[in-house]
Design an enzyme around this catalytic site. Structure first.
Site, short mmCIF file in Angstrom:
data_model
loop_
_atom_site.label_atom_id
_atom_site.label_comp_id
_atom_site.label_asym_id
_atom_site.label_seq_id
_atom_site.Cartn_x
_atom_site.Cartn_y
_atom_site.Cartn_z
N CYS A 200 14.07 -8.47 -119.39
CA CYS A 200 13.18 -7.81 -118.51
C CYS A 200 11.71 -9.01 -118.85
CB CYS A 200 12.67 -6.84 -119.48
SG CYS A 200 10.58 -6.15 -118.60
N ASP B 173 3.12 -6.90 -110.61
CA ASP B 173 3.74 -6.43 -111.78
C ASP B 173 4.88 -8.12 -111.90
OD1 ASP B 173 5.70 -5.37 -113.31
OD2 ASP B 173 6.50 -4.11 -112.87
N ASN B 174 4.60 -8.36 -112.80
CA ASN B 174 6.03 -9.91 -113.24
C ASN B 174 5.18 -11.03 -113.07
OD1 ASN B 174 8.25 -8.44 -114.49
ND2 ASN B 174 8.38 -8.00 -112.30
N1 LIG Z 1 14.79 -0.35 -107.59
C1 LIG Z 1 14.18 -1.32 -108.64
N2 LIG Z 1 14.66 -2.22 -108.92
C2 LIG Z 1 14.51 -3.07 -110.83
C3 LIG Z 1 13.23 -2.27 -111.08
C4 LIG Z 1 12.76 -0.87 -110.51
O1 LIG Z 1 12.04 -0.19 -111.48
N3 LIG Z 1 13.66 -0.09 -108.85
N4 LIG Z 1 12.79 -2.53 -112.33
C5 LIG Z 1 13.25 -3.93 -112.45
C6 LIG Z 1 13.21 -4.31 -113.76
S1 LIG Z 1 11.30 -5.51 -114.27
C7 LIG Z 1 13.76 -4.92 -114.55
S2 LIG Z 1 14.06 -6.06 -116.32
C8 LIG Z 1 15.66 -4.91 -114.07
C9 LIG Z 1 16.09 -3.80 -115.23
O2 LIG Z 1 17.58 -3.69 -114.79
P1 LIG Z 1 18.59 -2.74 -116.13
O3 LIG Z 1 17.75 -1.43 -115.54
O4 LIG Z 1 19.49 -2.61 -115.41
O5 LIG Z 1 18.62 -3.55 -116.88
O6 LIG Z 1 15.39 -4.60 -112.95
C10 LIG Z 1 14.36 -4.50 -112.20
N5 LIG Z 1 15.20 -3.97 -110.67
MO LIG Z 2 11.50 -6.23 -116.19
#
Ligand SMILES: Nc1nc2c(c(=O)[nH]1)N[C@H]1C(S)=C(S)[C@@H](COP(=O)(O)O)O[C@H]1N2
Ligand SMILES: [Mo]
Length: 903
Positions: free
Chosen positions: A175, A307-308
C-alpha cells in the site's frame, strides 16, 4: 561517506538465491514435486531440507505459501458491520476502527511467515464494505472490457478460465501508505496510520491483461486502461487507471487474478476477481473487478484523483482541499513504488542480553523496489550515516526463475524464468557484534535499487503521507545487562516508538537529526493538556446500552448522545439550552466526544444528571469507527423517494459551487438519484455535517436550502462564507464547506425545527397549529434563507391571502442575498408583500432606509403589539446579536414571546 568493512563482518559474496536466506525466520516454505502434478492443495508445506545446497539448474524448490487457516467464523466485531459475511484473522491490527477493514499483521508475524504471506496475515486495504459473492456465484461473475476498443467484450469468470492462458506469479503488493504512521507523527496527514507491515507477498493466478486487451483490440489514440470495482463508496465505485502501454507489456506482468496462493480469492482480497499490478502501489490493483475501460485520458474516478498521490510537500491539508487542478495533475499520481526497507528484528521492545552467550545479533528485515527494479544493496549504519556496513540480501523470488519453462502451479504457468524484473520483496540480514550494538545509539537501514536510487535520510512529508521511505531507524536503549530496541512507531493509534517519545519531549523531528537536540537549537516542550477534573458520569448508573438502543434515540424526541462511551439523554438539555438544540439533535444517536470538549465547564458539570448508561464494548467500537451510524451506501439499497432521514446521516455529493458574491456561494448537492426529493417541509431546516479538513473534527450546523421543496435530485444551499481575516478567525463550518472539493460528500440529517408553514396562513409550531394573517419577517445576511422558503410558499400560492412584511438588514447593497428572487416574488403580489432593505453602510446613491434594524425602524414599520386576534407572527433570523436586540425592542413594544419565532 565511505563504506567500511567492519572487521567481524565480511563483505557479502555476490548473491545467489539460496546463499543468503535469512539465518532465522522467515522459514520459507518450499516444495519438491513432480512438475506434471498440479495439485491445488494448500497443505503442501515442507521446510527446505538444506538451504546451503547449491541449487540445480532447473528446480521446483521454490517457496510455497504457508498453510492458511480454514475460514470458519466471522469475528464478533464484524457481525454488526456491512462485512458480516467476511471471516477474518484476529491477529490483524485494525487501523481504522472496526470498519472499513484496513489492517496489517504485527511486523514480526509478517516476517516470520516468510517470503509468501498467507491470506490470513496479508494486509488489507478496503475503502468501504466488501461485496458479498457466494461460492456458487463465482464462475458467473461478469466483467466487461469497453471504451476505445474495436470489440467490446463481456465475459464471465468461467469464460476467463476456459478461453485464456493462465499464469501464476509471485507478487508483493504494497500500500502506498506503508510506514505512514511516521509521517503522521511528524505532522498529521490526511491518511490513517500504517506501520511498516502494509505489504505482503502471494502467488497470484490469472490472465495477463494484455491477452484480454488484445482480444478487445484497443483503438488508435487509446492510452489508458481504467479499472472499476464493485464496491460502491461515498464518492462512487472504487476505480483507477494505468497506462495502456504498461498493460500490453508482458514484462510488466499485470494480471487479472482469480486465485491467491492457490485458493479462490478471499473476500477481502477481491473475491472473485481483481487486478494485480506488480511493482506499483497496491491502490492500482482494483479488487472485485467489474469493468475495464480503455480511454484516451487517465481515470476520472474520484479515488484516482484524490487518493494515491504525492502532492508537493508545501501543500498542507487545509490548502489541499481547494486545489482541484493540483489533484488532477498526473505528475503527482503514484504508479511505481519507491525503494524502501524496514527492520523486523530486533522487534520493537525486544531485549538482548549483553552478558549472554551470544556475541552477535542477526539484524534483519525486508526491502523492495518499484517498477520491476531489483534491490541491489542494503546498508546499515550504527553511527547515523557516518559509515555504512553492507548487509546480505536474499531474493527468494529468484528461486522461481529456476523452474522448468513449462512448470505450472495452481493451473497457471509460472513463466518467470525469462523475466528480468523483480516483483517481490527481498530479505536482508547482517550479523552485528553485540559489542558494536552496545556502543551504538541506533541502527539505521537503507536500500538502493538497480538505478542506484537510494533511500533518503530525511522524510518527504506530503499531505496524503504516501511512499514514506526515509532510513528506517531503530533506537538502542542501554539498560542493565541488556539492550532494548525501539522502532520509530507502532501502527494505528498504538502508543510507542521513538518518534512519539522524541516529539513529546519537545524534539523537532524534521531537524535532520531525528529530533535529537542539535547545538544552538531551541527545544519547545509540547504542553500537556491540563487534565479536566470535572466528573462527567453518575457513578450510580449501571445500565449497559447497545448501539441498537442508541440508534432508536437518534431523532428529536429523547435524543441520546455519547461522550467517551457514556450515554447521555439530551432531552432535558434541550429544554435548558434552546440555543444548543442543533448540536444536540446533530449528535443524537452519535458519538459527540469530538464536539464535547468545546463545551463550557458549567455544561460539563451538568453531565452526571443526564448520564443514563454505558455503551457496550462492541457498540463503542462501531460508533467510534463512525461508519455504521451513517448510512452505508450499498448497491442493493432500495432507491428511497425522500433523501432526508431524521435519525441517520445521509450522504449527498457536492456537484457545484456557484459564486454569487465575494463571500457567498450556492453549494449544489446531488441527491442519491435524480427523482429523489429532499423531504424538507417549508420552514424547517436540515443539518449538515462535515469534517474539519485539518483537525478531522466533525462540524455540524443547521441550514435551510434555497431550492424548491418539490425540486428533484438536487439540493441548493446558499452559504455566506466567513473567511479568516488577520484580525479575526472566520467560520469553521463555512470555510470547511468551501474547501470541500467537487465530488466529495457531505452528510445531511433532518428535518429539524419546531416551525412549519402548512400553507394558506396555517402554521404549526411544535404540537400546536395556528392561523396567521400577516408574517413580519425580520432578517439579516444569510438569515434570509429560512424566511425565503416561507415567503416563496406564500407568494407562489395565489389563493394564499397571508400578507408579509420583510425587513432585511445588510451592510451594503452587494450583501443583499436572493434580491432578484425576492423581487420576482413581488411581481403580481404587491398587495401582499412589503419589502424593505435597510443598509448600515450604503453607497451615497442608496435611496432606501439606512441603518441597522433598530428601535426606530421597528417602531415605524412594525409598531406596537396589536390586540390578540390580529394574527401576526414575527419570524426572525439573523446573527445572534441582531436577534437579541430585535427581541428586546419588540418586547418593549409589547410583543409577546409566543408571537415571535426565532429560527
Ligand atoms: N475495489 C477496490 N479495489 C482496491 C481497493 C478498494 O478499496 N476497492 N483498495 C486498493 C488499495 S489502496 C490497496 S493498497 C490494495 C490492497 O489490496 P489487498 O487489500 O488485497 O491487500 O487494493 C486496492 N484495490
Ligand atoms: Mo493502498
Amino acid at each position: 561517506m565511505e563504506v567500511v568493512r567492519s572487521s567481524s563482518v565480511a563483505l557479502p559474496k555476490p548473491q545467489t538465491s539460496v546463499l543468503a536466506l535469512p539465518p532465522t525466520p522467515p522459514a520459507t516454505a518450499s516444495h519438491s514435486r513432480d512438475v506434471s502434478s498440479d495439485s491445488d492443495s494448500d497443505t503442501e508445506r515442507e521446510v527446505r531440507g538444506s538451504r546451503n545446497a547449491p541449487s540445480p539448474v532447473k528446480s521446483t524448490a521454490y517457496p510455497l505459501p504457508p498453510k492458511s487457516r480454514p475460514d470458519t467464523t466471522v469475528l464478533p466485531e464484524d457481525l454488526k458491520t456491512p462485512d458480516r459475511h467476511v471471516p477474518r484473522d484476529s491477529r490483524l491490527i485494525r487501523l481504522t476502527g472496526i470498519h472499513p477493514f484496513n489492517t496489517e499483521a504485527p511486523l514480526s508475524e509478517l516476517y516470520n511467515e516468510g517470503f509468501l504471506t498467507s491470506k490470513d496475515l496479508h494486509f488489507v486495504r478496503n475503502h468501504g464494505h466488501v461485496p458479498n459473492v457466494e461460492d456458487d456465484e463465482v464462475l458467473n461473475w461478469e466483467f466487461s472490457i469497453e471504451g476505445m476498443v474495436e470489440q467490446p467484450i463481456k465475459l464471465t469468470l468461467a469464460d476467463l478460465l476456459k478461453d485464456f492462458d493462465q499464469v501464476t506469479y509471485p507478487i508483493t503488493l504494497v500500500c502506498a501508505g506503508n510506514r505512514r504512521k511516521e509521517q503522521n507523527v511528524v505532522r498529521k496527514t490526511k491518511g490513517f496510520s500504517w506501520g511498516a507491515a502494509g505489504l505482503s507477498t502471494a502467488l497470484w493466478t490469472g490472465v495477463v491483461i494484455g491477452d484480454l486487451l488484445k482480444r478487445a483490440i484497443p483503438k488508435r489514440g487509446a492510452r489508458y486502461v481504467c479499472f472499476e470495482g464493485a464496491d460502491k463508496l461515498p464518492n462512487g465505485y472504487y476505480g483507477t487507471s494505468v497506462k495502456l502501454n504498461w498493460a500490453m507489456d508482458p514484462n510488466r506482468g499485470i494480471l487479472v487474478a482469480h486465485k491467491m496462493n492457490g485458493e479462490t480469492l478471499h473476500p477481502d482480497h477481491g473475491k472473485p476477481l481483481r487486478v494485480v499490478v506488480p511493482g506499483q502501489i497496491g491502490g492500482r490493483s482494483v479488487k472485485w473487478l467489474k469493468k475495464i475501460t480503455v480511454t484516451a485520458a487517465p481515470s476520472d474516478n474520484w479515488y484516482h484523483i484524490y487518493d494515491n498521490r504525492v502532492l508537493p510537500t508545501m501543500v498542507d491539508p487545509e490548502m489541499s482541499a481547494n486545489l482541484p487542478e493540483t489533484w488532477k495533475d498526473e505528475r503527482y499520481a503514484i504508479y511505481d513504488l519507491n525503494t524502501n526497507s524496514a527492520t523486523c528484528y530486533p522487534e520493537h521492545g525486544e531485549k538482548v542480553s549483553t552478558a549472554g552467550a551470544a556475541n552477535s545479533y542477526a539484524v534483519r528485515g525486508y526491502a523492495y523496489a518499484g517498477g520491476g527494479k531489483r534491490v541491489t544493496r542494503v546498508e546499515i549504519t550504527l553511527n547515523k550515516g557516518k559509515t555504512w556496513l553492507l548487509a546480505n540480501i536474499a531474493y527468494p523470488e529468484d528461486e522461481y526463475r529456476q523452474a522448468p519453462d513449462d512448470d505450472t502451479l495452481y493451473g497457471g504457468r509460472l513463466d518467470v524464468s525469462w523475466r528480468e524484473s523483480c516483483f517481490c520483496w527481498c530479505f536482508w540480514h547482517l550479523d552485528i557484534p553485540i559489542d558494536s550494538l552496545a556502543q551504538a545509539d541506533d541502527i539505521m537501514v537503507r536500500a538502493m535499487d538497480e538505478s542506484m536510487m537510494v533511500q533518503p535520510r530525511d522524510m518527504y512529508w506530503s499531505v496524503l503521507g504516501m511512499l514514506n521511505n526515509p532510513w528506517f531507524r531503530v533506537v538502542i536503549h542501554k539498560e542493565a545487562h541488556e539492550l532494548r530496541f525501539e522502532h520509530p512507531t507502532q501502527p494505528a493509534l498504538m502508543p510507542g516508538g521513538w518518534m512519539e517519545r522524541v516529539k513529546k519531549a519537545g524534539g523537532n523531528l524534521s531537524n535532520g537529526f531525528w529530533g535529537e537536540s542539535v547545538k544552538g537549537e531551541e527545544t519547545t516542550a509540547t504542553e500537556q493538556e491540563p487534565a479536566i477534573e470535572i466528573c462527567l458520569v453518575n457513578k450510580e448508573v449501571k445500565r449497559i446500552i447497545t448501539i441498537e438502543e442508541l440508534r432508536q434515540h437518534g431523532g428529536e424526541t429523547e435524543p441520546w448522545f455519547v461522550i467517551n462511551g457514556e450515554v447521555y439523554d439530551g432531552t432535558q438539555y434541550l429544554e435548558g439550552h434552546p440555543g444548543g438544540a442543533t448540536s444536540i439533535f446533530g449528535a443524537a444517536g452519535q458519538d459527540a466526544s469530538e464536539e464535547f470538549f468545546g463545551y463550557s465547564e458549567n455544561a460539563k458539570a451538568m453531565m452526571p444528571d443526564y448520564h443514563i448508561g454505558t455503551l457496550d464494548e462492541v457498540s463503542r467500537a462501531i460508533l467510534s469507527s463512525g461508519e455504521v451510524a451513517s448510512t452505508d451506501a450499498t448497491d442493493n439499497e432500495e432507491a428511497r423517494p425522500i433523501f432526508l432521514q431524521s435519525k441517520l446521516w445521509t450522504k449527498a455529493i457536492l456537484s457545484a459551487k456557484t459564486r454569487l458574491s465575494s463571500d457567498t456561494k450556492i453549494f449544489t448537492f446531488d441527491l442519491e438519484h435524480p427523482s429523489q426529493t429532499a423531504g424538507l417541509p417549508v420552514g424547517k431546516h436540515l443539518m449538515m455535517r462535515l469534517r474539519d479538513p485539518v483537525t478531522r473534527e466533525a462540524i455540524i450546523r443547521s441550514y435551510t436550502p434555497i431550492s424548491d421543496i418539490n425540486g428533484q435530485g438536487k439540493l441548493h444551499v446558499l452559504v455566506k462564507i466567513y473567511y479568516d481575516t488577520p484580525e479575526c478567525k472566520g467560520g469553521r463550518m463555512t470555510q470547511a464547506l468551501d474547501s470541500i472539493p467537487i465530488g466529495h460528500f457531505v452528510d445531511f440529517k433532518g428535518p429539524t425545527g419546531r416551525f412549519e408553514y402548512l400553507g394558506r396562513g396555517m402554521c404549526s409550531i411544535g404540537a400546536t397549529q395556528r392561523k396567521v394573517k400577516r408574517f413580519i419577517m425580520i432578517c439579516g445576511g444569510s438569515g434570509i434563507t429560512p424566511i425565503f422558503q416561507v415567503l416563496r410558499a406564500v407568494m407562489k400560492d395565489s389563493e394564499d391571502p397571508t400578507r408579509c412584511l420583510v425587513l432585511d438588514g445588510n451592510r451594503t447593497e452587494e450583501d443583499i442575498l436572493l434580491r432578484a428572487e425576492i423581487d420576482d416574488l413581488k411581481t403580481g403580489n404587491e398587495h401582499k408583500l412589503t419589502l424593505l432593505h435597510t443598509l448600515s453602510q450604503p453607497e451615497a446613491s442608496w435611496t432606501g432606509p439606512r441603518g441597522r434594524i433598530d428601535a426606530r425602524l421597528l417602531e415605524k414599520e412594525v409598531g406596537p403589539y396589536a390586540e390578540p386576534g390580529s394574527d401576526d407572527l414575527v419570524l426572525i433570523c439573523g446573527p445572534a446579536p441582531m436577534e437579541k436586540s430585535v427581541h428586546a425592542i419588540l418586547g418593549k413594544l409589547g410583543w409577546k414571546d409566543e408571537d415571535l419565532m426565532f429560527f
